[in-house]
Design an enzyme around this catalytic site. Structure first.
Site, short mmCIF file in Angstrom:
data_model
loop_
_atom_site.label_atom_id
_atom_site.label_comp_id
_atom_site.label_asym_id
_atom_site.label_seq_id
_atom_site.Cartn_x
_atom_site.Cartn_y
_atom_site.Cartn_z
N SER A 132 -38.87 10.50 75.92
CA SER A 132 -38.05 11.34 75.06
C SER A 132 -38.59 12.75 75.10
O SER A 132 -39.76 12.97 75.43
CB SER A 132 -38.13 10.80 73.63
OG SER A 132 -37.68 11.74 72.69
N TYR A 145 -42.61 8.13 66.05
CA TYR A 145 -41.89 8.14 67.33
C TYR A 145 -42.50 9.18 68.27
O TYR A 145 -42.78 8.90 69.43
CB TYR A 145 -40.41 8.43 67.07
CG TYR A 145 -39.55 8.44 68.30
CD1 TYR A 145 -39.21 7.26 68.94
CD2 TYR A 145 -39.07 9.64 68.83
CE1 TYR A 145 -38.42 7.25 70.07
CE2 TYR A 145 -38.27 9.64 69.96
CZ TYR A 145 -37.95 8.45 70.58
OH TYR A 145 -37.16 8.46 71.70
#
Length: 179
Positions: A132, A145
């Site tokens: 990501s 995350y």
């Protein structure tokens, strides 16, 4: 093998690779969703099997690779796609959720990769990481995350150096938020 392939990016990768002739192994924790994707693949005449389980369990990761090689005779590509996110600051978020995000996004990826490497060495295969933009820049209120994806970057970069001479390709895709 594509981990986390019962929805989203993993599902789409399984379909696209299958259309190119790949024999596909899909994985996910939700058995019903996994069976739906398997039926979708079979309806498109894609040769595929589904192996239900949680990659945060190292014994399952060993089983995932073993069953794949037993069924197809070899392993050419592992796509580490399984992941979860949680929106919370470190201060206000649950530590149990923080740990689960790390267990799936980082440790599960490391476990699956560990068991896949000996087989990928034989085929000069590829080890791919779906990461990501949070693996490059931390995102506010996505602390767990972002932490897991930055650590995933370090894992991929280390493996790229370790495995280069052995002919194993390492790739990382830094994607934005997707459904």
């Amino acid at each position: 093998i594509g981990t986390g392939s019962n929805q989203g990016i993993g599902r789409e990768l399984a379909i696209q690779l299958g259309h190119y002739g790949a024999k596909v192994v899909i994985n996910g924790r939700n058995k019903e969703k996994l069976e739906n994707v398997l039926n979708e693949l079979h309806s498109a005449d894609i040769e595929a099997i589904a192996i239900n389980g949680d990659i945060s369990d190292p014994l399952f990761c060993e089983e995932l690779v073993t069953k794949t090689v037993a069924h197809f005779g070899q392993l050419d590509v592992l796509i580490n796609n399984a992941g979860m996110s949680a929106k919370a600051s470190l201060e206000e978020g649950s530590l149990d959720v923080f740990k689960k995000v790390i267990d799936i996004n980082l440790l599960g990826t490391a476990y699956a990769s560990k068991y896949a490497i000996p087989h990928l060495r034989k085929t000069k295969g590829s080890l791919l990481f779906i990461s990501s933009l949070a693996g490059i820049h931390g995102l506010p209120f996505f602390t767990s995350y972002s932490t897991s994806k930055m650590a995933l970057t370090a894992l991929a970069e280390s493996l790229r150096i370790e495995l280069h001479e052995q002919g194993i390709h390492i790739g990382t895709a830094y994607v934005g938020f997707t459904e």
